[in-house]
Enzyme design. Structure first.
Site, short mmCIF file in Angstrom:
data_model
loop_
_atom_site.label_atom_id
_atom_site.label_comp_id
_atom_site.label_asym_id
_atom_site.label_seq_id
_atom_site.Cartn_x
_atom_site.Cartn_y
_atom_site.Cartn_z
N HIS A 1 25.32 -11.63 -32.93
CA HIS A 1 25.96 -12.46 -34.05
C HIS A 1 26.25 -11.32 -34.99
O HIS A 1 25.81 -10.21 -34.88
CB HIS A 1 25.11 -13.46 -34.67
CG HIS A 1 23.74 -12.89 -35.36
ND1 HIS A 1 22.66 -12.60 -34.26
CD2 HIS A 1 23.18 -12.39 -36.47
CE1 HIS A 1 21.63 -12.30 -34.95
NE2 HIS A 1 21.93 -11.87 -36.00
N CYS B 1 15.62 -10.94 -41.99
CA CYS B 1 15.87 -9.97 -41.15
C CYS B 1 17.02 -9.35 -41.79
O CYS B 1 17.57 -9.83 -42.81
CB CYS B 1 16.40 -10.62 -39.91
SG CYS B 1 17.86 -11.82 -40.06
#
Length: 657
Positions: free
Chosen positions: A70, A178
């Site tokens: 992603h 993250c």
């Protein structure tokens, strides 16, 4: 191109039972080609590069045969999901083997929070075994689209009937975060939530991701028995959790082992000796906490001190350099006297320029005098939070007073921090607690560290510092060139990381000695630190086809960053391809460091690159050293990319390390 009303996934974005010959880059390329065929991207090559740059940060393979490459990029205008069911599976770095289900999640740079929420919904669904099995058993692309749409745009659920629930044995809070905040943040949150539910534990999670963050209420934190930090980045406002038992790890452990983390947090809640979040509760601290290893703790503590020291170095050093520019180098002997005894109506013999130079030199000297105290103060802060600042600064000032210098500052800061931390842990009556952080801890720690340094470690540290200074001053010929090589290698090894910062701090601290050797070390460090961004700018210019579109854009920006002595300009290239880029940068940095020493180049400014050329002794040698190192690194990285095949597994291991 698509519009904002376009569905996030359609049947022409689905590949069923696709055979892809190659590695994860081949899978990502195939999915991007699918997006391009559907008119979902304006630059397929650029999107592949953006997705691979994200892969270089950490692998996106997950347990259970799933991969979720992603990125956020300017090459898509609307949030898009491409899906491939692979036969056979392809390795995306998951601990249990290849992935047979791959989602490519592409979000626009300009996407708002709603876009990120759509994408995170899919990531959360992937922790449900029933959803994953439905994808594996889907017989058509339309069925896959329906499954995905069902989780990213779910129908409103009916309100559940009220039911009596057995009270949970424990209450936990958690933070997940993250680097990109698109997928792992939310998958970790849902994995922990499901594990907590299975264990009969109440868990409230704050996801610090791209779709926004709703802070955990203060009363919830107050009632919590323990806290979990599952993060790959810093926790925002960590001080809210001060005093709570803590379990800390990277975000992927929360996805892979949520049951263990919940169990560890429950055990920590009942363990009076468990690691706890440090701080006073008023503000966050950079102090490491939890079950982070001592190697990582030590690095974080020292880097905290260095990072807070650098603004004093930059401001003070550049003001001193400007003082030399206006007042000449003799201002070092007369500057303070001129600043005190002259004024705009009583200019010195050299006129306004000399007076301005004296003022700038004096201001720079005052700022520079905080270098060691700031280093020690914030090392202590990283250990003991706010109560450690005063004793840390005192220890740093004492290190300067006794002649311990840079080394004395580090030792004093560590001593002050641990003494302050120990005093903070002493149990005192309720009426005395308010005085602990503002009076008792600073007083006791300052007194203790002062006595220790005066009575025991002060003289040895001063002798070490004096011996090191004399040794450096005596370097010449081959010895000096070897030192230049070592400094050049250090500056280019991690591009702003601990090794780079250690070399830079060593050089800037030495400037206070005002010796030729100190100036030469500073020049070697600054010149070598300029090489990586300049080299990558040159490499992307002479061989653009070897680089992705984002890398070419970064190369154009890296030219100015390198000229300004900002080594971090090369980080995007090193992160995407560390095994070929970093050795190439070190090769050129070593050449530049050696040439600076061989040419006796000196720098009286600690920062600024070519913009402080006026403060450089042997300007031609400085420029030659930088040009030689830049060309050497650029040719090395071009050769490496052209003739050495990247090892995906090795790159992943290096980045993870």
């Amino acid at each position: 191109m698509t519009t904002s009303t376009t569905p996030i996934i359609t049947r022409d974005l689905v590949l069923l039972d696709a055979a892809v010959d190659g590695d994860k880059q081949a899978v990502i390329t195939r999915l991007v080609e699918t997006l391009a065929g559907a008119g979902r991207t304006n630059d397929a090559e650029g999107l592949v590069g953006a997705a691979m740059a994200r892969e270089a940060q950490s692998a996106t393979g997950l347990p259970g045969g799933i991969a979720i490459p992603h990125c956020r990029s300017p090459y898509v205008d609307t949030p898009t999901i491409g899906f491939a069911r692979l036969k056979p599976g392809v390795d995306f770095g998951a601990p249990d083997g290849p992935a047979d289900l791959a989602f490519l999640i592409a979000a626009p740079d300009s996407g708002g929070q709603e876009h990120m929420k759509l994408l995170s919904s899919l990531a959360r669904a992937l922790v449900r075994k029933d959803f994953v099995e439905s994808l594996r058993n889907a017989s058509s692309a339309d069925e896959v689209v329906g499954l995905v749409e069902g989780v990213v745009n779910p129908a409103p659920a009916a309100a559940p009937a009220a039911a009596a629930e057995k009270p949970a044995a424990k209450t936990l809070v958690a933070i997940t975060a993250c680097p990109t905040g698109i997928a792992h943040t939310y998958m970790a949150a849902d994995s922990l939530s499901q594990a907590a539910k299975d264990a009969g534990v109440t868990l409230v999670v704050e996801t610090q991701g791209s779709s926004g963050s709703t802070p955990i209420p203060a009363d919830t934190i107050a009632k919590a028995d323990a806290v979990i930090f599952a993060t790959d980045v810093g926790v925002k406002d960590k001080g809210r959790f001060a005093g709570k038992p803590v379990i800390a790890s990277g975000v992927k452990r929360a996805i892979n082992e949520p049951d263990k983390m919940i169990a560890e947090a429950v055990a920590a809640a009942d363990n009076p000796n468990a690691a706890r979040v440090q701080g006073s509760g008023a503000a966050s601290s950079d102090a490491p906490s939890g079950n982070v290893g001592w190697g990582t703790r030590t690095r974080q503590i020292l880097l905290t001190g260095v990072s807070y020291m650098i603004p004093f170095v930059a401001a003070g050093g550049l003001l001193i350099a400007l003082g030399f520019l206006f007042g000449g180098y003799e201002i070092a002997d007369t500057g303070n006297d001129i600043a005190l005894n002259n004024s705009l109506t009583n200019l010195p013999d050299g006129g306004f320029a000399q007076y301005l130079g004296a003022i700038l030199f004096t201001l720079g000297g005052l700022a520079f005098s905080f270098l060691v105290p700031a280093l020690a103060g914030y090392i202590s802060f990283a250990i003991a939070d706010r109560p450690g600042i005063a004793p840390g600064f005192t220890a740093g000032a004492l290190a300067v007073f006794i002649g311990g210098g840079f080394i004395g500052g580090i030792v004093g800061g560590v001593l002050a921090g641990f003494v302050a931390l120990w005093i903070s842990g002493i149990k005192v009556p309720q009426w005395l607690r308010g005085l602990m952080p503002v009076v008792i801890v600073p007083l006791g720690a300052s007194l203790a560290v002062g006595l220790i340094m005066f009575f025991f470690v002060g003289r040895p540290l001063a002798n070490i510092n004096t011996g090191l200074t004399e040794w450096l001053s005596g370097l010449s010929g081959t010895s000096a060139i070897f030192l230049g090589i070592i400094l050049g290698l250090m500056m280019c090894f991690d591009l702003g990381g601990p090794v780079n910062k250690a070399a830079y701090a060593f050089a800037t601290a030495g400037l206070a000695a005002n010796t030729t050797a100190a100036f030469e070390i500073m020049a070697a460090v600054m010149a070598a630190g300029m090489v990586p961004p300049l080299a990558m700018a040159l490499a992307t210019t002479i061989r653009p086809h070897l680089f992705s579109e984002p890398e070419k854009e970064n190369g154009r920006a890296a030219c100015l960053l390198g000229a300004s002595f900002i080594s971090e300009g090369a980080i995007p290239f090193a992160a995407a391809d560390p095994l070929r880029v970093i050795p190439s940068m070190m090769f050129g940095g070593a050449i530049t460091g050696a040439l600076c020493m061989a040419f006796s180049v000196g720098s009286r400014a600690p920062h600024g690159g070519i913009f402080v050329l006026f403060a450089i002794d042997n300007k031609l040698g400085f420029v030659i050293a930088i040009v030689a190192g830049t060309i050497a690194s650029a040719l090395a990285v071009v050769a490496a990319k052209q003739f050495i095949k990247a090892g995906a597994k090795d790159e992943r291991e290096l980045v993870a390390a």
